[in-house]
Design an enzyme around this catalytic site. Sequence first.
Site, short mmCIF file in Angstrom:
data_model
loop_
_atom_site.label_atom_id
_atom_site.label_comp_id
_atom_site.label_asym_id
_atom_site.label_seq_id
_atom_site.Cartn_x
_atom_site.Cartn_y
_atom_site.Cartn_z
N GLU A 100 0.86 -1.18 0.00
CA GLU A 100 0.00 0.00 0.00
C GLU A 100 0.90 1.23 0.00
OE1 GLU A 100 -3.40 -2.14 2.82
OE2 GLU A 100 -2.62 -0.17 3.39
N GLY A 149 1.29 3.43 2.14
CA GLY A 149 1.97 3.63 3.41
C GLY A 149 2.64 2.39 3.96
N SER A 150 2.57 1.28 3.23
CA SER A 150 3.23 0.07 3.72
C SER A 150 3.95 -0.64 2.58
CB SER A 150 2.23 -0.87 4.39
OG SER A 150 1.22 -1.26 3.49
N TRP A 159 1.05 -0.55 -6.49
CA TRP A 159 2.17 -1.27 -7.12
C TRP A 159 1.87 -2.76 -7.28
CZ3 TRP A 159 4.20 1.20 -2.31
CH2 TRP A 159 4.50 2.56 -2.52
N THR A 181 1.47 -5.98 -9.28
CA THR A 181 1.86 -6.63 -10.54
C THR A 181 0.73 -7.52 -11.05
OG1 THR A 181 4.16 -6.62 -9.82
CG2 THR A 181 3.60 -8.11 -11.62
N TYR A 238 -0.45 -12.84 8.01
CA TYR A 238 0.96 -12.47 8.03
C TYR A 238 1.85 -13.66 7.68
CZ TYR A 238 1.33 -14.60 12.71
OH TYR A 238 1.32 -15.49 13.75
N GLU A 265 9.34 -7.24 -4.25
CA GLU A 265 9.35 -8.46 -3.42
C GLU A 265 10.44 -8.41 -2.35
OE1 GLU A 265 8.50 -12.32 -5.01
OE2 GLU A 265 7.43 -11.47 -6.73
N THR A 276 13.01 -5.10 -0.80
CA THR A 276 14.16 -4.34 -1.31
C THR A 276 15.47 -5.02 -0.91
OG1 THR A 276 14.34 -3.04 0.72
CG2 THR A 276 12.88 -2.17 -1.01
N SER A 277 16.55 -4.59 -1.53
CA SER A 277 17.86 -5.16 -1.19
C SER A 277 18.18 -4.97 0.29
CB SER A 277 18.95 -4.52 -2.06
OG SER A 277 18.84 -4.99 -3.39
#
Length: 382
Positions: free
Chosen positions: A130, A132-133, A159, A161, A235, A366, A368-369
């Site tokens: 989202e 904010g998340s 975002w 896909t 979760y 999926e 971030t680094s």
Amino acid sequence: MTHMPLTHLSEDEAIFRDAVASFARSAIAPKVHAMDKAQQLDKELIKQCFEMGLMGIEVPEEYGGAGSSIMTAILAIEALATVDPSVSVFVDVQNTLVNNAILRWANEELKQKYFPKMCSEWVGSYALSESGSGSDAFALATRAIDRGDHWELNGSKLWITNGAEANLYIVFANIDPEQGYRGITAFLVERDFEGFSVGKKEDKLGIRASSTVELLFEKCKVPKENVLGEVGKGYKVAIETLNEGRIGIGAQMVGLAQGALDAALDYIQEREQFGKSIASFQGVQFQYAQMATEIEAARLMVYNAARLKDAGLPFVKESAMAKLYSSQVAERVSSKALELFGGVGFTTEYPAEKFFRDAKIGAIYEGTSNMQLQTIAKMLVR
């Protein structure tokens, strides 16, 4: 027990990989440039992905799938990415996120209801993020209210896909914000459910043919039986699904890097300067030898994570490492490949610039680094 080398494929795996690679060269390659410009996947190609059996690789045969392994899925994702990372991630999300979550968490009724469609015509989408998340995935604000005979979803996702093409969405919402992450629940939402709509489509740097959209839920009605897994255990669905998904992104990045290197090698063997092909200059040789070595290292990490998963062994650290490293390699290799093309590499006439643009997403989606590094660090100090 005989231990096979990681890159040695079984006969079935090799036949399948070669079939996908040949499909990518003949059916996808001619459309890559146009799809990138139009910012959408060719509808005929989507149909062919289903016909090829690429959309239900791990789904058991009794539901219409191929009943195969994550390793087989990885080989398809890698082979597709050498030609078009957008088609690759389209197939990747379907298999490693959506089908994988249904396979693992859905009850028998839901499997029988959705799998035959997912393997033959329905595209799947995974909706966690989202506005904010992002990395803080459990800060999600989408709410689910128990209305007695159904759940009501309110909120939005960003975002997402495959969102433009999808018929089925795995949507994460919180039933009780006071419980924090323990209120998060996964729901299976069909495209035509009342109160659900697809919002704006992002205009992106890379993987432009892959749709990335906003999803809107306004009093969206979801049947009680469409909870995926247990209420309040969303979760776990999210974390464990993404662990497998990262192997898929790793395969996409390995394929992308290989595609960029292959294109560069073809070009530098034909291109002549100072009376000989530029591939024969030692300074250039050292560059492509280094690129090939890094791709091989990344491929071993991705294959190893997939083989561990298939063997039922712990693979979380390995999948995080594979995703992290392969995205770094894809970025370095696609950048260097573009340079090897010289001036024409900077034009859209050659594939180098597109691989370069497509590579950047690997360090972002999926997980971030930085989030991969955090996962790896936590597991090292355990």
